[in-house]
Design an enzyme around this catalytic site. Sequence first.
Site, PDB file in Angstrom:
ATOM      1  N   SER A 115       0.845  -1.191   0.000  1.00 57.14           N
ATOM      2  CA  SER A 115       0.000   0.000   0.000  1.00 57.14           C
ATOM      3  C   SER A 115       0.892   1.258   0.000  1.00 57.14           C
ATOM      4  O   SER A 115       1.769   1.380  -0.848  1.00 57.14           O
ATOM      5  CB  SER A 115      -0.948  -0.051   1.196  1.00 57.14           C
ATOM      6  OG  SER A 115      -1.999   0.867   1.040  1.00 57.14           O
ATOM      7  N   GLU A 210      -1.770  -3.317  -7.874  1.00 58.12           N
ATOM      8  CA  GLU A 210      -3.022  -3.577  -7.144  1.00 58.12           C
ATOM      9  C   GLU A 210      -3.529  -2.229  -6.665  1.00 58.12           C
ATOM     10  O   GLU A 210      -2.769  -1.250  -6.636  1.00 58.12           O
ATOM     11  CB  GLU A 210      -2.775  -4.511  -5.950  1.00 58.12           C
ATOM     12  CG  GLU A 210      -1.840  -3.952  -4.851  1.00 58.12           C
ATOM     13  CD  GLU A 210      -2.492  -3.038  -3.811  1.00 58.12           C
ATOM     14  OE1 GLU A 210      -3.710  -3.125  -3.592  1.00 58.12           O
ATOM     15  OE2 GLU A 210      -1.766  -2.214  -3.220  1.00 58.12           O
ATOM     16  N   HIS A 280      -5.205  -5.431  -1.318  1.00 60.04           N
ATOM     17  CA  HIS A 280      -5.820  -5.161  -0.021  1.00 60.04           C
ATOM     18  C   HIS A 280      -6.834  -6.257   0.285  1.00 60.04           C
ATOM     19  O   HIS A 280      -8.035  -6.022   0.399  1.00 60.04           O
ATOM     20  CB  HIS A 280      -6.463  -3.789  -0.026  1.00 60.04           C
ATOM     21  CG  HIS A 280      -5.444  -2.673   0.060  1.00 60.04           C
ATOM     22  ND1 HIS A 280      -4.578  -2.379  -0.962  1.00 60.04           N
ATOM     23  CD2 HIS A 280      -5.146  -1.804   1.059  1.00 60.04           C
ATOM     24  CE1 HIS A 280      -3.792  -1.372  -0.597  1.00 60.04           C
ATOM     25  NE2 HIS A 280      -4.121  -1.008   0.615  1.00 60.04           N
TER      26      HIS A 280
END
Lengths: 326, 326
Positions: A115, A210, A280
């Site tokens: 992230s 992602e 996630h």
Amino acid sequence: MSDLHQPPARARRRRRPGIYLLSPAGAIIEPERLERARANLRKLGFNCTLDRTATAREQRFAGTDAQRLAAFERALRHPADIVMATRGGYGISRLLPRLDFRALADSGKRFVGHSDFTAFQLALLAKTGAVSWAGPMASYDFGGEAVDELTADLFVEALSGQLEILSFESPDSDPVDARGVLWGGNLALVTALVGTPYLPKIRGGILFLEDVNESAYRIERMLLQLLHAGILDKQKAIVLGRFTEMPSSPLDQGYDLTAVIAWLRGQVRVPIVTGLPFGHVPLKATLPVGAKVGIATQDGMAYLVLQEHHHHDHDDPHHQHDIASA
Amino acid sequence: MSDLHQPPARARRRRRPGIYLLSPAGAIIEPERLERARANLRKLGFNCTLDRTATAREQRFAGTDAQRLAAFERALRHPADIVMATRGGYGISRLLPRLDFRALADSGKRFVGHSDFTAFQLALLAKTGAVSWAGPMASYDFGGEAVDELTADLFVEALSGQLEILSFESPDSDPVDARGVLWGGNLALVTALVGTPYLPKIRGGILFLEDVNESAYRIERMLLQLLHAGILDKQKAIVLGRFTEMPSSPLDQGYDLTAVIAWLRGQVRVPIVTGLPFGHVPLKATLPVGAKVGIATQDGMAYLVLQEHHHHDHDDPHHQHDIASA
């Protein structure tokens, strides 16, 4: 930053590996998750040390910029071999000009996270060429009552060098059989580094992406930035992980991630591989950002080759991990 | 794209100026707004022509990419002097590699819009140096029952060359008195062009920014990309318009746009000017993107100098527009 605390690798393998937990971005909202993470990681065989400002708070951040920078310095002085982010959020972008990437790379520590942590990993790679690990984070992945077993296994195997091939279902992927530097992570963070000195300039790479909480049009706009910046066309493969919690709108009228991927295929000749277990979501692989890897697809499966055979210890069997679709 | 339809400027001033309305991005959801826009613009003295695919629809877009590209070609062939986007949304980014910016610039048309249209305006400037107009759009600004009078006045005055100085309340601005090329627009779109051939390379510019529906941390991350890409430091001023509908979170704990601006002031020596009447709000100025302008602050006011005195017709008085705070 003395070497005295850093025992030779051979001696360290006899002991429990250490993990130093720090909070480089968003504030920790539920400190009890960190306690659970330490217990869960201990069960997996790791000794965890929590940085002393890991639960600090300044506005939305886990402490001031200076506190979060100092946490990296403390991590380097600590004997633990692995440095793991507690969580993402937002905050590393601010620290980039003040992090000592040379010292971070020279420490030989293995940095793990995803992230917002993508910004750290790509900057480290751009500035030093050092490999880090896109993988789980303490609060997010190990802080719950239950830990995803496969995520835990993949973390242990990847960091111990046992994992050679990660295979996953990938029914609508383009044919590919290539080798290149694995890089990428969170699409928003990759994109936010375009044009800055913190984006590695990688030709012939395997770019994995992602994201969470980004609508289809934002995902497309970010991919377009990578395309127009000449980045996508230089890669040997684009490997898509999970895109989750995508806000949709009644205005979309059939425009969704599938439409974006179909459109992307019309724009680039680079093979697109789908289904990477990363994002996630509870199930995520631990991936070496900056390492040379192989990627191949066959019969609806994709194979990410993390280690050539000659790299593994001769007492470890050839190790392959199959990921069934969720 | 013949010149036959383009009467000389002097002759044209005797007639109602024409506006060609096209939809380069998102689909029109309420076509009745376009009818109202045409009526409202007619009251302001303009003849409006609606492109024949302005209300087309393909997924979330106002027609296919090919239809939206063809609309620009039709606009060039039409005698109307002004080309206005009906609305923003998302979609111009896709068209950038296929737009003929040379022909668009050579047409002498005045292109008007904001939001997603920023991508068109900056690409036109990057590729040709041509000036376009950041300003109202048909559906958004002229399609309601009531039209913001000041927005309408500013549009008419800016496009007729009457507006010399735009002054606005700007209580917490840094001292500045500079001249440079005015550029910018929607922050997300400016940022999405970094690293691509569609971002103009402007040194010593006056960079204006606005955005909608972006949280404070996203705004900061975008500003950081501009900072780390070396763009912010090269400007003579950063002029902030309105940032509206900002999602906030209980996690923010006091972190908001004010905190972002305070933080930004610690990162750059470039003067920051606030209060520009521009953004996703009814009151917006019409601003020449790519033109040389002046910016100055004094006693809590900011002055954007759009025209030097010698440019105006001698029968127009010195024209200044004061914008009181909303």
